[in-house]
Write an enzyme that holds these catalytic residues in place. Structure first.
Site, PDB file in Angstrom:
ATOM      1  N   HIS A   1       0.947  -1.306  -0.061  1.00  0.00           N
ATOM      2  CA  HIS A   1      -0.017  -0.013  -0.157  1.00  0.00           C
ATOM      3  C   HIS A   1       0.893   1.098  -0.048  1.00  0.00           C
ATOM      4  O   HIS A   1       1.939   1.240   0.539  1.00  0.00           O
ATOM      5  CB  HIS A   1      -1.001  -0.138   1.252  1.00  0.00           C
TER       6      HIS A   1
ATOM      7  N   ASP B   1       3.166  -4.668   7.944  1.00  0.00           N
ATOM      8  CA  ASP B   1       1.947  -3.827   8.033  1.00  0.00           C
ATOM      9  C   ASP B   1       0.765  -4.833   7.919  1.00  0.00           C
ATOM     10  O   ASP B   1       0.526  -5.727   6.983  1.00  0.00           O
ATOM     11  CB  ASP B   1       1.837  -3.195   6.646  1.00  0.00           C
TER      12      ASP B   1
ATOM     13  N   GLN C   1      -4.582  -5.358   7.068  1.00  0.00           N
ATOM     14  CA  GLN C   1      -5.370  -6.150   6.704  1.00  0.00           C
ATOM     15  C   GLN C   1      -5.438  -7.598   7.096  1.00  0.00           C
ATOM     16  O   GLN C   1      -6.651  -8.094   7.183  1.00  0.00           O
ATOM     17  CB  GLN C   1      -5.185  -6.491   5.145  1.00  0.00           C
TER      18      GLN C   1
ATOM     19  N   CYS D   1      -4.746   2.416  -3.614  1.00  0.00           N
ATOM     20  CA  CYS D   1      -3.555   2.881  -2.987  1.00  0.00           C
ATOM     21  C   CYS D   1      -2.234   1.855  -3.290  1.00  0.00           C
ATOM     22  O   CYS D   1      -1.444   1.707  -2.477  1.00  0.00           O
ATOM     23  CB  CYS D   1      -3.793   3.252  -1.387  1.00  0.00           C
TER      24      CYS D   1
ATOM     25  N   LYS E   1     -10.274  -0.982  10.434  1.00  0.00           N
ATOM     26  CA  LYS E   1     -10.219  -2.257   9.601  1.00  0.00           C
ATOM     27  C   LYS E   1     -10.775  -3.417  10.579  1.00  0.00           C
ATOM     28  O   LYS E   1     -11.264  -4.478   9.852  1.00  0.00           O
ATOM     29  CB  LYS E   1      -9.013  -2.787   8.951  1.00  0.00           C
TER      30      LYS E   1
HETATM   31  N1  PMP Z   1      -1.792  -0.852   4.499  1.00  0.00           N
HETATM   32  C1  PMP Z   1      -2.728  -1.533   4.033  1.00  0.00           C
HETATM   33  C2  PMP Z   1      -2.406  -2.964   3.526  1.00  0.00           C
HETATM   34  C3  PMP Z   1      -4.015  -1.150   3.942  1.00  0.00           C
HETATM   35  O1  PMP Z   1      -5.032  -1.926   3.421  1.00  0.00           O
HETATM   36  C4  PMP Z   1      -4.351   0.254   4.516  1.00  0.00           C
HETATM   37  C5  PMP Z   1      -5.836   0.757   4.477  1.00  0.00           C
HETATM   38  N2  PMP Z   1      -6.321   0.780   3.196  1.00  0.00           N
HETATM   39  C6  PMP Z   1      -3.043   0.989   5.082  1.00  0.00           C
HETATM   40  C7  PMP Z   1      -1.777   0.377   5.077  1.00  0.00           C
HETATM   41  C8  PMP Z   1      -3.155   2.170   5.644  1.00  0.00           C
HETATM   42  O2  PMP Z   1      -4.294   2.317   6.566  1.00  0.00           O
HETATM   43  P1  PMP Z   1      -4.914   3.625   7.337  1.00  0.00           P
HETATM   44  O3  PMP Z   1      -5.358   4.269   6.118  1.00  0.00           O
HETATM   45  O4  PMP Z   1      -5.793   3.082   7.995  1.00  0.00           O
HETATM   46  O5  PMP Z   1      -3.465   4.450   8.060  1.00  0.00           O
END
Ligand code: PMP
Length: 402
Positions: A120, A197, A200, A360, A223
């Site tokens: 991401h 990270d 998910q 993203c 999430k």
């Molecule tokens: N990493 C991953 C794999 C994600 O799916 C997301 C959110 N889509 C993020 C990081 C970022 O999370 P946040 O927007 O809650 O900071």
């Protein structure tokens, strides 16, 4: 025990609504999850009964809010199986946690940061910024056509110059589940710090940070059925103790004089300013809710949903699915000759909420030569009937669009 999705569903008031005259089919859970009554109640009770600023107050409400906030930290520590609650740092979310780590590391020219193609943007850009600041080099683990990481290349990219290795547990774009245990062990053997990270994986998989063996794990509350604006960075004490503070301000200090400031111990060293008190308490309520269901039951239920969706969607004419068969959480697909944006817009008319676009993950989309996909992502409250509604809606929309 099998999960009773209808009973669980009744705990999520937002799901009872109709969209465009159709029952809402919410399949955008990888973007954010809906919130159960237990979380809504925890949030309401906090503001109705104990709202006060924490840690410095002598009065009743300040003590109540402080003990609820610190009890929430204990709940998170149990969920993570952290060695101690002081390793749990409350953040605004995964992005915030990764930026924290990328900001406190000092690298030198020649040092390397290793990430993966599946990341991401929030696990790419902070490292690029660190590399720009320090003259270090960003390296990227390639992925195979099935959306799994190339493990052989990964091993080859690890060198004594690799100072940080950062990758996700589950890809938000393709649902790939990375072999984190082996990857962490390899990176640690090369002498690298490791950040996972877990944005998910948190709603889908149990977590044991001591068994994982990474140095940092970043998660987002929203999430996993908690509100937005709260997250956790878990970090190993010996690593965090050796690193400098990040943001300066109240709470993160021991003593301030105009000549010199000394810093607080973990976790407060990294929690400058008034935190999201209600968010932490609500996150604990969300984790209690999830543990009440159990990760085995969650995996069994969500596995059924995602396999049914893969079967249904792959049988449609011109359908292409991304990611490996044993994906979790998210399922990305494309229909030949149909733009994902048009598809998403049309199925929304039928009450089905999915996400379209690059998720993203622009470099991952570039790797596959596409601008985006349509992504359905699943949660504990989704049902096989909803998977059916998704497949029928996509089928109908595709015949309208072609
Ligand atoms: N990493 C991953 C794999 C994600 O799916 C997301 C959110 N889509 C993020 C990081 C970022 O999370 P946040 O927007 O809650 O900071």
């Amino acid at each position: 025990m099998a999960l009773d999705s209808l009973t669980i569903r009744a705990e999520f008031p937002i799901l009872a609504q109709e969209v465009n005259g159709r029952p809402l089919v919410y399949l955008d859970n990888a973007a954010t999850s809906q919130k159960p009554r237990a979380v809504l109640e925890a949030s309401r009770r906090y503001y109705e009964e104990i709202n006060a600023n924490i840690h410095r107050g002598t009065h009743h409400l300040a003590r109540a809010a402080t003990s609820a906030h610190e009890a929430a930290r204990e709940t998170v520590a149990r969920h993570l199986n952290a060695a101690e609650a002081a390793e749990v740092i409350f953040t605004a979310g995964t992005t915030d946690g990764i930026n924290l780590v990328a900001s406190i590391l000092t690298l030198s020219p020649g040092d390397e940061v290793l990430i993966s193609t599946l990341e991401h943007h929030s696990n790419i850009v902070p490292w690029q910024m660190l590399c720009e600041r320090s003259g270090a080099t960003l390296k990227v683990i390639p992925c195979h056509d099935d959306g799994t990481l190339d493990q052989e290349s990964f091993r080859g990219l690890l060198t004594e110059r690799t100072k940080m290795t950062a990758f996700n547990w589950i890809s938000n774009a393709f649902g790939t589940v990375n072999p984190v245990l082996e990857m962490i062990a390899a990176a640690k053997a090369a002498g690298s710090l490791v950040l996972i990270d877990a944005a998910q994986s948190t709603p889908h998989l149990a977590m044991d940070v001591q068994a994982l063996g990474a140095d940092f794990v970043a998660i987002s509350g929203h999430k996993v059925y908690a509100p937005t604006g709260i997250g956790v960075l878990w970090g190993k004490r010996e690593v965090l103790d050796a690193l400098p503070p990040w943001r300066g301000g109240g709470e993160m200090i021991k003593e301030v004089t105009f000549a010199k400031t000394t810093y607080n111990d973990l976790p407060f060293k990294y929690e400058a300013g008034t935190p999201n008190i209600e968010g932490a308490i609500s996150l604990a309520a969300a984790l209690d809710f999830v543990h009440g269901i159990g990760f085995d039951a969650i995996a069994e239920h969500e596995g059924k949903l995602i396999r049914a969706a893969a079967d249904g969607l792959s049988s449609l004419p011109g359908a292409k699915l991304y990611g490996p068969d044993d994906r979790a959480g998210a399922l990305s697909f494309a229909l030949e000759g149909v733009h994902h944006y048009d598809l998403g817009t049309l199925i929304d008319q039928m009450g089905v909420a999915v996400r379209t676009g690059h998720h993203c993950c622009q470099p991952l989309m570039a790797r596959f030569g596409i601008t985006g996909t349509t992504r359905a992502s699943f949660a504990i409250y989704n049902t096989l009937e909803e998977v059916d509604a998704l497949v029928k809606a996509v089928d109908r929309a595709s015949s309208m669009l072609r």
